[in-house]
Design an enzyme around this catalytic site. Structure first.
Site, PDB file in Angstrom:
ATOM      1  N   CYS A 148      -7.691   9.105  -6.201  1.00  0.00           N
ATOM      2  CA  CYS A 148      -7.069   8.264  -5.173  1.00  0.00           C
ATOM      3  C   CYS A 148      -6.340   7.084  -5.806  1.00  0.00           C
ATOM      4  O   CYS A 148      -5.217   6.750  -5.418  1.00  0.00           O
ATOM      5  CB  CYS A 148      -8.124   7.778  -4.186  1.00  0.00           C
ATOM      6  SG  CYS A 148      -7.449   6.790  -2.825  1.00  0.00           S
ATOM      7  N   MET A 179      -5.399  -3.499   2.542  1.00  0.00           N
ATOM      8  CA  MET A 179      -6.540  -3.993   3.310  1.00  0.00           C
ATOM      9  C   MET A 179      -7.265  -2.826   3.970  1.00  0.00           C
ATOM     10  O   MET A 179      -6.768  -2.211   4.904  1.00  0.00           O
ATOM     11  CB  MET A 179      -6.067  -5.012   4.346  1.00  0.00           C
ATOM     12  CG  MET A 179      -5.330  -6.198   3.720  1.00  0.00           C
ATOM     13  SD  MET A 179      -4.719  -7.399   4.926  1.00  0.00           S
ATOM     14  CE  MET A 179      -6.279  -8.069   5.553  1.00  0.00           C
ATOM     15  N   CYS A 193     -15.468   9.005   0.676  1.00  0.00           N
ATOM     16  CA  CYS A 193     -14.964   8.500   1.956  1.00  0.00           C
ATOM     17  C   CYS A 193     -14.573   9.599   2.931  1.00  0.00           C
ATOM     18  O   CYS A 193     -14.704   9.429   4.145  1.00  0.00           O
ATOM     19  CB  CYS A 193     -13.796   7.541   1.729  1.00  0.00           C
ATOM     20  SG  CYS A 193     -12.283   8.336   1.113  1.00  0.00           S
ATOM     21  N   GLY A 239      -8.901  -4.951  -3.451  1.00  0.00           N
ATOM     22  CA  GLY A 239     -10.217  -5.569  -3.559  1.00  0.00           C
ATOM     23  C   GLY A 239     -11.102  -4.925  -4.602  1.00  0.00           C
ATOM     24  O   GLY A 239     -12.333  -5.011  -4.515  1.00  0.00           O
ATOM     25  N   GLY A 261     -12.578  -3.901   4.814  1.00  0.00           N
ATOM     26  CA  GLY A 261     -13.838  -4.353   4.233  1.00  0.00           C
ATOM     27  C   GLY A 261     -13.749  -5.779   3.731  1.00  0.00           C
ATOM     28  O   GLY A 261     -12.674  -6.389   3.707  1.00  0.00           O
ATOM     29  N   VAL A 262     -14.876  -6.298   3.290  1.00  0.00           N
ATOM     30  CA  VAL A 262     -14.928  -7.697   2.872  1.00  0.00           C
ATOM     31  C   VAL A 262     -14.171  -7.938   1.572  1.00  0.00           C
ATOM     32  O   VAL A 262     -13.528  -8.984   1.403  1.00  0.00           O
ATOM     33  CB  VAL A 262     -16.398  -8.171   2.756  1.00  0.00           C
ATOM     34  CG1 VAL A 262     -17.149  -7.397   1.680  1.00  0.00           C
ATOM     35  CG2 VAL A 262     -16.476  -9.663   2.491  1.00  0.00           C
ATOM     36  N   ASP A 263     -14.204  -7.003   0.646  1.00  0.00           N
ATOM     37  CA  ASP A 263     -13.581  -7.216  -0.665  1.00  0.00           C
ATOM     38  C   ASP A 263     -12.061  -7.340  -0.563  1.00  0.00           C
ATOM     39  O   ASP A 263     -11.465  -8.285  -1.089  1.00  0.00           O
ATOM     40  CB  ASP A 263     -13.957  -6.082  -1.619  1.00  0.00           C
ATOM     41  CG  ASP A 263     -15.449  -5.996  -1.870  1.00  0.00           C
ATOM     42  OD1 ASP A 263     -16.100  -7.063  -1.878  1.00  0.00           O
ATOM     43  OD2 ASP A 263     -15.966  -4.882  -2.051  1.00  0.00           O
ATOM     44  N   SER A 264     -11.426  -6.386   0.105  1.00  0.00           N
ATOM     45  CA  SER A 264      -9.968  -6.443   0.224  1.00  0.00           C
ATOM     46  C   SER A 264      -9.529  -7.605   1.101  1.00  0.00           C
ATOM     47  O   SER A 264      -8.434  -8.150   0.912  1.00  0.00           O
ATOM     48  CB  SER A 264      -9.423  -5.118   0.770  1.00  0.00           C
ATOM     49  OG  SER A 264      -9.937  -4.839   2.050  1.00  0.00           O
TER      50      SER A 264
END
Length: 358
Positions: A101, A7, A193, A125, A10-13
């Protein structure tokens, strides 16, 4: 099934974790602390591992009613992703840190720890699909992340889950809102990132320092001086330090980089096209390497153009003959292979571009 949901905040995960809970799995949420800087803050849609991200992930876990932990992978991320990124640019290559990553952190170090703790699957996500053990493009082609996952082995994919790969981004946001998740309208992350400023050249200059060299044309004429090859990539047009276009009035582009001599070569757009690629460290996501030459679709950037090619594994290298030239191909880029069929969404494998020729 016992699932570890990665997690990010963010919204996706968040929706991915929620779907695993809905499916009846025993879900535990984990946030990966990847920054060595304590209390890192998010800058708009840039940055990672901020205090806000951790807080958002924790609040989502509370809404879902699942345990939540923060695992520190900062040192390994520094060594395996950031340091490799810097070293590759110093060699005149153009790496993709998201690929590294996924290969070294999320589906290696994280997955190994998860399996050791008794988890069956790591859910993320990512926008990608798994069907019969085969990695495929996401339904939302604009968000598809199969490219950055194509370095995963069949063994790694067996313990992975991508719950939102069959959903459009707008639908994911709508679902998050229906679930009452406060991250429903959180901006997507963009850029690298660990470079929240978005200034990759400045970041690399700080890490590598000044290594002066020359910008030359095809005839060897010195057009400008530079402070390091890390500030350039093949296909680059701006920031070359050259005043005016070429003698034919056409723009100049970086066509090649020689890190050993600190030389950056420039030429016309026509000089960027390549027909042959050689890839090192090939990975085949289905497990088995192709027997003999095989025709497939290749892609060299996360959301770049594709081209049909004939690919053959010779020894431990992948030889690629493009049917039509690709422009702006650089050493260090990830070359991803897709099956040549009407859908064109099945990933066959990947390699790192070692060399190319016209």
């Amino acid at each position: 099934m016992k699932v570890l949901a990665a997690m990010s905040g963010g919204v996706d995960s968040s929706v991915a974790a929620a779907r695993m809970v809905d499916a009846g799995h025993d879900v535990v949420g984990v946030h990966l602390a990847l920054s060595t800087v304590s209390g890192t803050l998010r800058t708009g849609s840039r940055g990672c591992c901020s205090k806000e991200d951790v807080s958002d992930a924790r609040r989502v876990a509370d809404v879902l009613g699942i345990p939540f932990y923060v695992w520190d992978f900062a040192e390994k991320f520094q060594e395996d992703v950031i340091d490799n990124f810097v070293s590759a640019y110093a060699r005149g290559e153009t790496p993709n840190p998201c690929v590294q990553c996924n290969q070294r952190i999320k589906f290696s170090a994280l997955s190994v720890r998860a399996l050791m703790l008794g988890f069956d699957t790591v859910a993320t996500g990512h926008y990608a699909r798994l069907s019969g053990g085969r990695l495929r493009r996401a339904v939302d082609r604009g968000k598809d992340q199969s490219y950055v996952l194509a370095v995963l082995t069949a063994q790694q994919l067996r313990h992975a889950a991508f719950p939102i790969g069959d959903t459009l981004k707008r639908q994911v946001r709508a679902e998050a809102a229906r679930r009452g998740l406060l991250v429903a309208d959180k901006p997507d992350s963009h850029g690298i990132c660990f470079i929240p400023s978005g200034n990759t050249r400045a970041f690399l200059s700080e890490c590598i320092g000044i290594r002066r060299g020359s910008v030359v044309d095809a005839d060897g004429t010195v057009l400008a001086e530079h402070d390091g090859v890390h500030g350039f990539t093949v296909g680059q047009r701006k920031g070359l330090g050259i005043v005016g276009p070429g003698p034919n009035g056409r723009p100049r582009y970086v066509t090649a980089i020689d890190a050993d001599t600190a030389t950056v070569y420039v030429g016309d757009a026509a000089d960027l096209g390549v027909h042959t690629l050689i890839g090192r460290a090939p990975v085949f996501t289905a497990g088995a390497a192709p027997l003999g030459p095989v025709q497939c679709v290749v892609q060299i950037r996360a959301h770049g153009e594709t081209a049909v090619a004939v690919v053959e594994l010779i020894g431990d290298e992948l030889f690629v003959r493009l049917c039509e030239p690709l422009r702006g191909v650089a050493r260090g880029q990830t070359l991803v292979l897709y099956r040549l069929d009407p859908d064109g969404d099945e990933v066959l494998g990947s390699a790192t571009i070692a060399s190319m020729s016209a």
